[in-house]
Design a protein around this motif. Structure first.
Motif, PDB file in Angstrom:
ATOM      1  N   ARG A 108     -99.032  49.430  -8.375  1.00 42.74           N
ATOM      2  CA  ARG A 108     -99.070  49.491  -6.923  1.00 42.74           C
ATOM      3  C   ARG A 108     -99.253  50.962  -6.577  1.00 42.74           C
ATOM      4  O   ARG A 108     -98.573  51.834  -7.147  1.00 42.74           O
ATOM      5  CB  ARG A 108     -97.780  48.939  -6.327  1.00 42.74           C
ATOM      6  N   GLN A 109    -100.177  51.253  -5.650  1.00 44.35           N
ATOM      7  CA  GLN A 109    -100.504  52.643  -5.344  1.00 44.35           C
ATOM      8  C   GLN A 109    -100.646  52.868  -3.850  1.00 44.35           C
ATOM      9  O   GLN A 109    -100.911  51.940  -3.089  1.00 44.35           O
ATOM     10  CB  GLN A 109    -101.827  53.054  -5.991  1.00 44.35           C
ATOM     11  N   ALA A 110    -100.535  54.125  -3.474  1.00 47.44           N
ATOM     12  CA  ALA A 110    -100.845  54.603  -2.134  1.00 47.44           C
ATOM     13  C   ALA A 110    -101.302  56.051  -2.281  1.00 47.44           C
ATOM     14  O   ALA A 110    -100.984  56.708  -3.281  1.00 47.44           O
ATOM     15  CB  ALA A 110     -99.627  54.520  -1.227  1.00 47.44           C
ATOM     16  N   HIS A 111    -102.043  56.523  -1.299  1.00 51.42           N
ATOM     17  CA  HIS A 111    -102.454  57.924  -1.289  1.00 51.42           C
ATOM     18  C   HIS A 111    -102.147  58.537   0.069  1.00 51.42           C
ATOM     19  O   HIS A 111    -102.332  57.888   1.109  1.00 51.42           O
ATOM     20  CB  HIS A 111    -103.959  58.064  -1.571  1.00 51.42           C
ATOM     21  N   VAL A 112    -101.679  59.784   0.036  1.00 52.03           N
ATOM     22  CA  VAL A 112    -101.420  60.575   1.236  1.00 52.03           C
ATOM     23  C   VAL A 112    -101.988  61.969   1.006  1.00 52.03           C
ATOM     24  O   VAL A 112    -102.364  62.312  -0.118  1.00 52.03           O
ATOM     25  CB  VAL A 112     -99.905  60.668   1.554  1.00 52.03           C
ATOM     26  N   THR A 113    -102.011  62.765   2.067  1.00 52.52           N
ATOM     27  CA  THR A 113    -102.287  64.188   1.910  1.00 52.52           C
ATOM     28  C   THR A 113    -101.086  64.962   2.428  1.00 52.52           C
ATOM     29  O   THR A 113    -100.399  64.529   3.357  1.00 52.52           O
ATOM     30  CB  THR A 113    -103.565  64.650   2.655  1.00 52.52           C
ATOM     31  N   ASP A 114    -100.830  66.101   1.800  1.00 51.80           N
ATOM     32  CA  ASP A 114     -99.750  66.979   2.250  1.00 51.80           C
ATOM     33  C   ASP A 114    -100.242  67.778   3.463  1.00 51.80           C
ATOM     34  O   ASP A 114    -101.397  67.625   3.874  1.00 51.80           O
ATOM     35  CB  ASP A 114     -99.256  67.857   1.101  1.00 51.80           C
ATOM     36  N   PRO A 115     -99.411  68.629   4.053  1.00 50.26           N
ATOM     37  CA  PRO A 115     -99.848  69.371   5.244  1.00 50.26           C
ATOM     38  C   PRO A 115    -101.068  70.258   5.027  1.00 50.26           C
ATOM     39  O   PRO A 115    -101.771  70.580   5.988  1.00 50.26           O
ATOM     40  CB  PRO A 115     -98.616  70.207   5.611  1.00 50.26           C
ATOM     41  N   ASP A 116    -101.363  70.637   3.779  1.00 42.20           N
ATOM     42  CA  ASP A 116    -102.547  71.451   3.500  1.00 42.20           C
ATOM     43  C   ASP A 116    -103.760  70.617   3.110  1.00 42.20           C
ATOM     44  O   ASP A 116    -104.799  71.165   2.764  1.00 42.20           O
ATOM     45  CB  ASP A 116    -102.244  72.474   2.401  1.00 42.20           C
ATOM     46  N   GLY A 117    -103.623  69.299   3.121  1.00 36.89           N
ATOM     47  CA  GLY A 117    -104.753  68.433   2.801  1.00 36.89           C
ATOM     48  C   GLY A 117    -104.900  68.087   1.335  1.00 36.89           C
ATOM     49  O   GLY A 117    -105.871  67.452   0.948  1.00 36.89           O
ATOM     50  N   HIS A 118    -103.938  68.491   0.484  1.00 31.37           N
ATOM     51  CA  HIS A 118    -103.998  68.131  -0.934  1.00 31.37           C
ATOM     52  C   HIS A 118    -103.734  66.626  -1.073  1.00 31.37           C
ATOM     53  O   HIS A 118    -102.791  66.096  -0.493  1.00 31.37           O
ATOM     54  CB  HIS A 118    -102.953  68.905  -1.742  1.00 31.37           C
TER      55      HIS A 118
END
Length: 129
Positions: A108-118
Motif C-alpha cells: 500500500r503506497q501514497a506519495h506527498v511532497t515536503d515544503p520544498d517539493g521533494h
C-alpha cells in the motif's frame, strides 16, 4: 560503496527542520541554523538538510530555485500508510496521491511532497500469506 546520507537542499531551513522533526517525526541528531545543516536518523541512512544558501556558498555555485523535480524520491516504510499520510498532510505536506493498494508491488503506497517539493513515498508491504 555504502550510501551513508541523502542531502536535501532546502529553501527555508527552519521550516524544513520543523517538517522533518515535528511532522515526519524523524529523530533530529544535529541542527545548526547558523550554518544551515541538520541531520536526521532514519534507521539506516542519514537524511541531511542543507540550506540553499549554505550549499551555494560552500560549493561556490548558484543553485536554481526549487522545482517539482521528481527524478528521485525518498521512500519510507511505515507501519500504517493511511495514518502517516494523514499526519503529513495535516502538517503541511502536499498530496501527490492518496493511499492505495498496488497488488503488483505487494504494498500500500501514497506519495506527498515536503515544503520544498521533494517527493516522498510512504509504503507498507502487504502481510505475507
Amino acid at each position: 560503496m555504502k550510501l551513508s546520507y541523502i542531502p536535501l537542499i532546502v529553501v527555508d531551513f527552519s521550516e524544513a527542520v520543523q517538517f522533518w522533526r515535528d511532522v515526519a517525526k524523524l529523530p533530529l541528531t544535529y541542527s545548526d541554523e547558523a550554518t544551515g545543516f541538520a541531520s536526521f536518523d532514519t534507521g539506516s541512512t542519514t537524511l541531511l538538510l542543507v540550506s540553499r544558501n549554505t550549499f551555494a556558498s560552500a560549493n561556490e555555485v548558484v543553485t536554481p530555485a526549487q522545482e517539482q523535480n521528481h527524478s528521485m524520491y525518498l521512500s519510507f516504510q511505515v507501519d500504517n500508510v493511511d495514518a502517516t499520510y494523514a499526519d503529513l498532510i495535516a502538517g503541511g505536506a502536499t498530496s501527490v496521491y492518496e493511499p492505495r493498494d498496488f497488488p503488483h508491488m505487494q504494498a500500500r503506497q501514497a506519495h506527498v511532497t515536503d515544503p520544498d517539493g521533494h517527493l516522498v513515498e510512504l509504503y507498507t508491504p502487504f502481510p505475507k500469506a
